[in-house]
Design a protein around this motif. Structure first.
Motif, PDB file in Angstrom:
ATOM      1  N   ASP A 159     -28.122 -18.260 -28.199  1.00 39.65           N
ATOM      2  CA  ASP A 159     -29.346 -19.153 -28.255  1.00 39.65           C
ATOM      3  C   ASP A 159     -30.573 -18.376 -28.706  1.00 39.65           C
ATOM      4  N   SER A 160     -30.620 -17.105 -28.201  1.00 37.80           N
ATOM      5  CA  SER A 160     -31.912 -16.063 -28.634  1.00 37.80           C
ATOM      6  C   SER A 160     -31.520 -14.610 -28.382  1.00 37.80           C
ATOM      7  N   GLY A 161     -32.472 -13.816 -28.855  1.00 32.68           N
ATOM      8  CA  GLY A 161     -32.167 -12.247 -28.781  1.00 32.68           C
ATOM      9  C   GLY A 161     -31.419 -11.757 -29.767  1.00 32.68           C
ATOM     10  N   TYR A 162     -31.597 -12.187 -31.058  1.00 36.61           N
ATOM     11  CA  TYR A 162     -30.552 -11.933 -32.021  1.00 36.61           C
ATOM     12  C   TYR A 162     -31.451 -12.016 -33.461  1.00 36.61           C
ATOM     13  N   GLN A 163     -31.051 -11.151 -34.649  1.00 39.27           N
ATOM     14  CA  GLN A 163     -31.698 -11.308 -35.852  1.00 39.27           C
ATOM     15  C   GLN A 163     -30.427 -11.409 -36.850  1.00 39.27           C
ATOM     16  N   VAL A 164     -30.936 -12.123 -38.059  1.00 44.45           N
ATOM     17  CA  VAL A 164     -29.906 -12.190 -39.028  1.00 44.45           C
ATOM     18  C   VAL A 164     -30.736 -12.099 -40.139  1.00 44.45           C
ATOM     19  N   ASP A 165     -29.923 -10.977 -41.123  1.00 43.05           N
ATOM     20  CA  ASP A 165     -30.292 -10.512 -42.442  1.00 43.05           C
ATOM     21  C   ASP A 165     -29.699 -10.832 -43.585  1.00 43.05           C
ATOM     22  N   VAL A 166     -30.282 -11.535 -44.567  1.00 44.74           N
ATOM     23  CA  VAL A 166     -29.287 -11.706 -45.783  1.00 44.74           C
ATOM     24  C   VAL A 166     -29.954 -11.142 -47.147  1.00 44.74           C
ATOM     25  N   ARG A 167     -29.142 -10.868 -47.882  1.00 40.99           N
ATOM     26  CA  ARG A 167     -29.389 -10.588 -49.389  1.00 40.99           C
ATOM     27  C   ARG A 167     -29.043 -11.791 -50.234  1.00 40.99           C
ATOM     28  N   PHE A 168     -29.995 -12.222 -51.111  1.00 45.22           N
ATOM     29  CA  PHE A 168     -29.471 -13.269 -51.953  1.00 45.22           C
ATOM     30  C   PHE A 168     -29.135 -12.733 -53.193  1.00 45.22           C
ATOM     31  N   LYS A 169     -27.845 -13.122 -53.620  1.00 43.16           N
ATOM     32  CA  LYS A 169     -27.197 -12.186 -54.815  1.00 43.16           C
ATOM     33  C   LYS A 169     -27.462 -13.299 -55.949  1.00 43.16           C
ATOM     34  N   LYS A 170     -26.179 -13.524 -56.634  1.00 39.61           N
ATOM     35  CA  LYS A 170     -26.159 -14.471 -57.695  1.00 39.61           C
ATOM     36  C   LYS A 170     -26.497 -15.854 -57.690  1.00 39.61           C
ATOM     37  N   PRO A 171     -27.140 -16.838 -58.251  1.00 42.98           N
ATOM     38  CA  PRO A 171     -27.715 -17.745 -57.992  1.00 42.98           C
ATOM     39  C   PRO A 171     -26.281 -18.926 -57.843  1.00 42.98           C
ATOM     40  N   LEU A 172     -26.573 -19.880 -57.089  1.00 43.02           N
ATOM     41  CA  LEU A 172     -25.448 -20.753 -57.071  1.00 43.02           C
ATOM     42  C   LEU A 172     -25.754 -21.996 -57.962  1.00 43.02           C
ATOM     43  N   LEU A 173     -25.025 -22.170 -58.789  1.00 47.16           N
ATOM     44  CA  LEU A 173     -25.099 -23.071 -59.821  1.00 47.16           C
ATOM     45  C   LEU A 173     -24.649 -24.437 -59.451  1.00 47.16           C
ATOM     46  N   LEU A 174     -25.455 -25.495 -59.598  1.00 46.76           N
ATOM     47  CA  LEU A 174     -24.956 -26.866 -58.929  1.00 46.76           C
ATOM     48  C   LEU A 174     -24.578 -27.600 -60.103  1.00 46.76           C
TER      49      LEU A 174
END
Length: 291
Positions: free
Chosen positions: A233-248
């Motif tokens: 519920d709390s006390g955490y971290q989420v890190d992301v790197r955005f890579k190639k675009p997701l084409l729709l």
């Protein structure tokens, strides 16, 4: 750099800010302003429900962990279109995003929300900086986000930092879903972010994309909805790197490491095209302490 805070009576209106973003052209400097914006905000239950629906988040007494970015978007847009901000908004690229959930995101407010920019650094394609967003209640800091943004064409002294390489771990498929062609427009109606690269193939082609692309924070919100059982519920971290675009439209697969206090995940598309790479981990006690 000491932040000079401007307290706003209300959340900024978006239409005029979009016009300012469209009209702004050219790089005007190499120094970030010391301006920060903050205001009081309460959550619209209908908007929260719409966010949960568009990101696949189950009903809960807690706010979705990426939702404060939606609350902050008008402040972010106002700051990034301010006359003292040196880079044009159109063309900026969201490279990385980190969120810290210090305490459970409970209730509908009122909250205090703030944004400022910092940490301008050289990059091999230009310069990167952080947009820092904070959500607070009467007890202090609840949530913090750091969006690392690239501005191409800026030349700064110094050498770019090498990105940290993640260790190899075994990942297994956790979920897969279809991103429909209209998801950019649906997310925009919730988040207020009407960037043309997300809205239609026609508008995306004006900026060099063959099709509309999914919003990076929609990708992250959708991923976190699937990882809900692995996150406390709390006390955490989420890190992301955005890579190639997701084409729709497009189909994606979410893979993650085994359930544990820390872990990794990836979001890939056709032919294992990488769209997003990330980690979760617990915060240490010093970060979790209220201000």
């Amino acid at each position: 750099m000491t932040t000079q805070w401007l307290d706003l009576d209300t959340v900024p209106a978006l239409p005029g800010l979009f016009m300012r973003a469209v009209l702004r052209r050219g790089i005007t400097g190499k120094k970030l302003p010391d301006l920060g914006l903050r205001t009081q905000i309460s959550i619209d239950p209908e908007n929260l429900t719409a966010y949960r629906k568009v990101c696949g988040v189950v009903e809960s007494s807690l706010l979705p962990p990426a939702y404060p970015h939606v609350l902050a978007f008008p402040l972010q847009l106002k700051l990034l279109t301010d006359k003292h901000f040196p880079f044009p908004l159109l063309g900026l690229v969201h490279l990385e995003n980190s969120i810290q959930v210090l305490r459970p995101l409970a209730g509908l407010g009122p909250f205090s929300i703030s944004v400022h920019v910092e940490n301008l650094q050289p990059h091999d394609k230009g310069a990167v900086f952080s947009v820092i967003t904070r959500l607070e209640d009467q007890l202090g800091l609840l949530w913090q986000g750091d969006s690392r943004i690239l501005c191409r064409g800026v030349k700064l002294e110094g050498s770019p930092e090498a990105p940290l390489e993640l260790p190899d771990v075994q990942l297994t498929e956790r979920a897969h879903w279809h991103a429909p062609s209209d998801i950019g427009r649906r997310y925009a109606r919730v988040a207020g972010d009407y960037n043309p690269i997300h809205l239609s193939a026609l508008s995306a082609k004006l900026f060099g994309f063959p099709q509309a692309i999914a919003h990076g924070l929609w990708n992250k919100g959708r991923v976190l909805a699937e990882l809900r059982e692995q996150l406390p519920d709390s006390g955490y971290q989420v890190d992301v790197r955005f890579k190639k675009p997701l084409l729709l439209p497009g189909d994606v697969v979410l893979k993650s490491s085994a359930d544990a206090a820390s872990g990794q995940f990836t979001l890939t598309g056709t032919n294992d095209m990488p769209h997003l790479q990330g980690t979760w981990q617990p915060l240490d006690s010093s970060v979790q302490s209220p201000n």
